[in-house]
Motif scaffolding. Structure first.
Motif, PDB file in Angstrom:
ATOM      1  N   MET A   1       0.967  -1.507  -0.332  1.00 25.63           N
ATOM      2  CA  MET A   1       0.326  -0.271   0.433  1.00 25.63           C
ATOM      3  C   MET A   1       0.820   1.413   0.400  1.00 25.63           C
ATOM      4  O   MET A   1       2.079   0.953   0.802  1.00 25.63           O
ATOM      5  CB  MET A   1      -0.737   0.323   1.563  1.00 25.63           C
ATOM      6  N   GLU A   2       0.733   2.421  -0.707  1.00 24.43           N
ATOM      7  CA  GLU A   2       0.765   2.930  -1.533  1.00 24.43           C
ATOM      8  C   GLU A   2       0.536   4.246  -0.545  1.00 24.43           C
ATOM      9  O   GLU A   2      -0.928   5.289  -1.119  1.00 24.43           O
ATOM     10  CB  GLU A   2       1.833   3.900  -2.660  1.00 24.43           C
ATOM     11  N   ILE A   3       0.925   5.012   0.635  1.00 31.35           N
ATOM     12  CA  ILE A   3       0.639   6.958   1.248  1.00 31.35           C
ATOM     13  C   ILE A   3       1.329   7.540   0.873  1.00 31.35           C
ATOM     14  O   ILE A   3       2.682   7.765   1.453  1.00 31.35           O
ATOM     15  CB  ILE A   3       0.234   6.065   2.589  1.00 31.35           C
ATOM     16  N   VAL A   4       0.884   9.085   0.574  1.00 34.88           N
ATOM     17  CA  VAL A   4       1.462   9.317   1.061  1.00 34.88           C
ATOM     18  C   VAL A   4       0.917  10.716   2.002  1.00 34.88           C
ATOM     19  O   VAL A   4       0.182  10.584   2.036  1.00 34.88           O
ATOM     20  CB  VAL A   4       0.742  10.708  -0.207  1.00 34.88           C
ATOM     21  N   VAL A   5       2.461  11.157   2.940  1.00 34.86           N
ATOM     22  CA  VAL A   5       2.101  11.968   3.891  1.00 34.86           C
ATOM     23  C   VAL A   5       2.616  13.397   3.508  1.00 34.86           C
ATOM     24  O   VAL A   5       3.993  13.615   3.358  1.00 34.86           O
ATOM     25  CB  VAL A   5       3.238  10.928   5.099  1.00 34.86           C
ATOM     26  N   GLY A   6       1.837  14.241   3.776  1.00 34.01           N
ATOM     27  CA  GLY A   6       2.373  15.755   3.983  1.00 34.01           C
ATOM     28  C   GLY A   6       2.296  16.130   5.714  1.00 34.01           C
ATOM     29  O   GLY A   6       1.389  15.560   6.348  1.00 34.01           O
ATOM     30  N   VAL A  22       4.725   3.875  12.236  1.00 33.90           N
ATOM     31  CA  VAL A  22       3.906   2.698  11.948  1.00 33.90           C
ATOM     32  C   VAL A  22       3.325   2.197  10.658  1.00 33.90           C
ATOM     33  O   VAL A  22       3.471   0.967  10.234  1.00 33.90           O
ATOM     34  CB  VAL A  22       1.789   3.042  12.428  1.00 33.90           C
ATOM     35  N   LEU A  23       3.055   3.063   9.945  1.00 37.14           N
ATOM     36  CA  LEU A  23       3.090   2.820   7.873  1.00 37.14           C
ATOM     37  C   LEU A  23       4.536   1.859   7.832  1.00 37.14           C
ATOM     38  O   LEU A  23       4.406   1.043   7.514  1.00 37.14           O
ATOM     39  CB  LEU A  23       3.152   3.734   7.201  1.00 37.14           C
ATOM     40  N   ARG A  24       5.501   2.093   8.166  1.00 36.44           N
ATOM     41  CA  ARG A  24       6.686   1.544   7.851  1.00 36.44           C
ATOM     42  C   ARG A  24       6.574  -0.139   8.394  1.00 36.44           C
ATOM     43  O   ARG A  24       6.923  -0.926   7.897  1.00 36.44           O
ATOM     44  CB  ARG A  24       7.949   2.549   8.604  1.00 36.44           C
ATOM     45  N   ASP A  25       6.369   0.345   9.536  1.00 37.34           N
ATOM     46  CA  ASP A  25       6.031  -0.775  10.533  1.00 37.34           C
ATOM     47  C   ASP A  25       5.391  -2.196  10.008  1.00 37.34           C
ATOM     48  O   ASP A  25       5.609  -3.317  10.222  1.00 37.34           O
ATOM     49  CB  ASP A  25       5.860  -1.321  12.336  1.00 37.34           C
ATOM     50  N   LYS A  26       4.207  -1.696   9.136  1.00 43.28           N
ATOM     51  CA  LYS A  26       3.323  -2.514   8.850  1.00 43.28           C
ATOM     52  C   LYS A  26       3.022  -2.840   7.092  1.00 43.28           C
ATOM     53  O   LYS A  26       2.418  -3.542   6.034  1.00 43.28           O
ATOM     54  CB  LYS A  26       1.992  -1.356   8.705  1.00 43.28           C
ATOM     55  N   GLY A  27       4.788  -2.408   6.249  1.00 41.66           N
ATOM     56  CA  GLY A  27       4.788  -2.566   5.071  1.00 41.66           C
ATOM     57  C   GLY A  27       4.933  -1.400   4.471  1.00 41.66           C
ATOM     58  O   GLY A  27       4.654  -1.988   3.785  1.00 41.66           O
ATOM     59  N   CYS A  28       4.205  -0.343   4.983  1.00 44.37           N
ATOM     60  CA  CYS A  28       3.811   0.441   3.861  1.00 44.37           C
ATOM     61  C   CYS A  28       5.054   1.147   2.763  1.00 44.37           C
ATOM     62  O   CYS A  28       5.856   1.259   3.596  1.00 44.37           O
ATOM     63  CB  CYS A  28       2.468   1.824   4.464  1.00 44.37           C
ATOM     64  N   ILE A  29       4.487   1.450   1.799  1.00 41.95           N
ATOM     65  CA  ILE A  29       5.214   2.290   1.077  1.00 41.95           C
ATOM     66  C   ILE A  29       4.684   3.987   1.646  1.00 41.95           C
ATOM     67  O   ILE A  29       3.541   4.546   0.747  1.00 41.95           O
ATOM     68  CB  ILE A  29       5.585   1.912  -0.447  1.00 41.95           C
ATOM     69  N   ILE A  30       5.885   4.835   1.745  1.00 36.95           N
ATOM     70  CA  ILE A  30       5.710   6.068   2.479  1.00 36.95           C
ATOM     71  C   ILE A  30       5.943   6.872   0.772  1.00 36.95           C
ATOM     72  O   ILE A  30       7.834   6.997   1.123  1.00 36.95           O
ATOM     73  CB  ILE A  30       5.681   6.562   3.699  1.00 36.95           C
ATOM     74  N   GLU A  52      16.499  13.382   9.947  1.00 37.10           N
ATOM     75  CA  GLU A  52      16.288  11.755  10.569  1.00 37.10           C
ATOM     76  C   GLU A  52      14.675  11.610  10.121  1.00 37.10           C
ATOM     77  O   GLU A  52      14.361  10.425   9.728  1.00 37.10           O
ATOM     78  CB  GLU A  52      16.137  11.292  12.034  1.00 37.10           C
ATOM     79  N   VAL A  53      14.038  12.316  10.141  1.00 38.53           N
ATOM     80  CA  VAL A  53      12.455  12.501   9.792  1.00 38.53           C
ATOM     81  C   VAL A  53      11.875  11.578   8.191  1.00 38.53           C
ATOM     82  O   VAL A  53      11.755  10.612   7.811  1.00 38.53           O
ATOM     83  CB  VAL A  53      11.150  13.694   9.683  1.00 38.53           C
ATOM     84  N   LEU A  54      12.702  12.794   7.029  1.00 36.18           N
ATOM     85  CA  LEU A  54      12.391  12.009   5.815  1.00 36.18           C
ATOM     86  C   LEU A  54      13.143  11.017   5.495  1.00 36.18           C
ATOM     87  O   LEU A  54      13.036  10.290   5.130  1.00 36.18           O
ATOM     88  CB  LEU A  54      14.305  13.589   4.905  1.00 36.18           C
ATOM     89  N   ARG A  55      14.416  10.376   6.665  1.00 36.99           N
ATOM     90  CA  ARG A  55      14.803   8.929   6.450  1.00 36.99           C
ATOM     91  C   ARG A  55      13.474   8.032   6.671  1.00 36.99           C
ATOM     92  O   ARG A  55      13.799   6.454   6.129  1.00 36.99           O
ATOM     93  CB  ARG A  55      16.299   8.755   7.287  1.00 36.99           C
ATOM     94  N   MET A  56      12.520   8.438   7.254  1.00 35.31           N
ATOM     95  CA  MET A  56      11.815   7.161   7.346  1.00 35.31           C
ATOM     96  C   MET A  56      10.700   7.215   6.240  1.00 35.31           C
ATOM     97  O   MET A  56       9.992   6.187   6.573  1.00 35.31           O
ATOM     98  CB  MET A  56      10.797   8.390   9.203  1.00 35.31           C
ATOM     99  N   ALA A  57      11.340   7.928   5.208  1.00 38.56           N
ATOM    100  CA  ALA A  57       9.809   7.799   4.537  1.00 38.56           C
ATOM    101  C   ALA A  57      11.161   7.276   2.992  1.00 38.56           C
ATOM    102  O   ALA A  57      12.188   6.854   2.899  1.00 38.56           O
ATOM    103  CB  ALA A  57       9.579   9.084   3.956  1.00 38.56           C
ATOM    104  N   ASP A  58      10.186   6.477   2.555  1.00 38.10           N
ATOM    105  CA  ASP A  58      10.558   5.795   1.327  1.00 38.10           C
ATOM    106  C   ASP A  58      11.284   6.543   0.063  1.00 38.10           C
ATOM    107  O   ASP A  58      12.215   6.340  -0.740  1.00 38.10           O
ATOM    108  CB  ASP A  58       9.994   4.470   0.432  1.00 38.10           C
ATOM    109  N   HIS A  59      10.456   7.287  -0.283  1.00 39.81           N
ATOM    110  CA  HIS A  59      10.168   9.288  -1.266  1.00 39.81           C
ATOM    111  C   HIS A  59      10.087   9.765  -0.340  1.00 39.81           C
ATOM    112  O   HIS A  59       9.148  10.091  -0.008  1.00 39.81           O
ATOM    113  CB  HIS A  59       9.225   8.304  -2.036  1.00 39.81           C
ATOM    114  N   VAL A  60      10.967  11.102  -0.754  1.00 46.16           N
ATOM    115  CA  VAL A  60      10.802  12.100  -0.131  1.00 46.16           C
ATOM    116  C   VAL A  60      11.046  13.161  -1.555  1.00 46.16           C
ATOM    117  O   VAL A  60      11.752  12.992  -2.323  1.00 46.16           O
ATOM    118  CB  VAL A  60      11.894  12.683   0.912  1.00 46.16           C
TER     119      VAL A  60
END
Length: 186
Positions: A1-6, A22-30, A52-60
């Motif tokens: 599941m791909e989710i955009v976080v703003g 939590v999304l990361r722990d659940k295997g979602c693409i952020i 550090e916050v940027l590193r939590m996402a798959d795509h920034v």
């Protein structure tokens, strides 16, 4: 599941950070977009750096990168969550002003009939802000104010954050056990 976080420039960046954890722990693409003012608020309200916050996402993506994949309706992601959502961002979404990547991606969600969840964290609310919330809701957004709930008997600030993040996860269909759900006495 791909989710955009703003994450926009309102107090309460902890909500967005916890959602990404939590999304990361659940295997979602952020896919992540952080506004310039939110980057400053991260440094003020948390012990984390912007990096550090940027590193939590798959795509920034940069806040004004209108060539980012999430700015196009042909890019298939499931939902967008603006958490927290500043009143300026809410206003831009409500009137269709795509002046930032967060607002443009929200516009994509609305036009493509994808889920858009906006988490305003402002109080008190002016009539203009309330009307903007109505306009965004009429266009298809879900307005989920960052209001604490106490039926889960929170024992810490982290517990309060988890209840709100859990509500967001419920809306986008991600199973979790972040908080104790309401159960009527039987």
């Amino acid at each position: 599941m791909e989710i955009v976080v703003g994450i926009s420039g309102a107090s309460g960046v902890q909500y967005g950070i916890r959602l990404m954890q939590v999304l990361r722990d659940k295997g979602c693409i952020i896919h992540l977009v952080i506004s310039d003012s939110a980057a400053k608020i991260i440094e003020i309200e948390t012990d984390l750096s912007h990096e550090e916050v940027l590193r939590m996402a798959d795509h920034v993506y940069e806040p004004y990168d209108f060539a980012a994949p999430v700015a196009s309706g042909s890019n298939l992601f499931k939902a967008m969550v603006i958490i927290p959502c500043s009143m300026g961002t809410l206003s831009a979404v409500a009137c269709g002003s795509s002046d930032t990547l967060i607002a443009r991606t929200a516009d994509v969600c609305l036009k493509e009939k994808r889920q858009l969840i906006m988490v305003p964290r402002e109080t008190p609310l002016s009539l203009v802000q309330l009307r903007n919330m109505c306009a965004a809701a009429e266009a298809g957004a879900v307005i989920l104010p960052a209001c604490p709930a106490f039926y889960s008997r929170p024992e810490s600030l982290d517990d309060l954050v988890d209840v709100l993040v859990g509500r967001v996860l419920d809306l986008i269909g991600v199973e979790h056990d972040l908080y104790r759900r309401w159960k009527a006495d039987t």
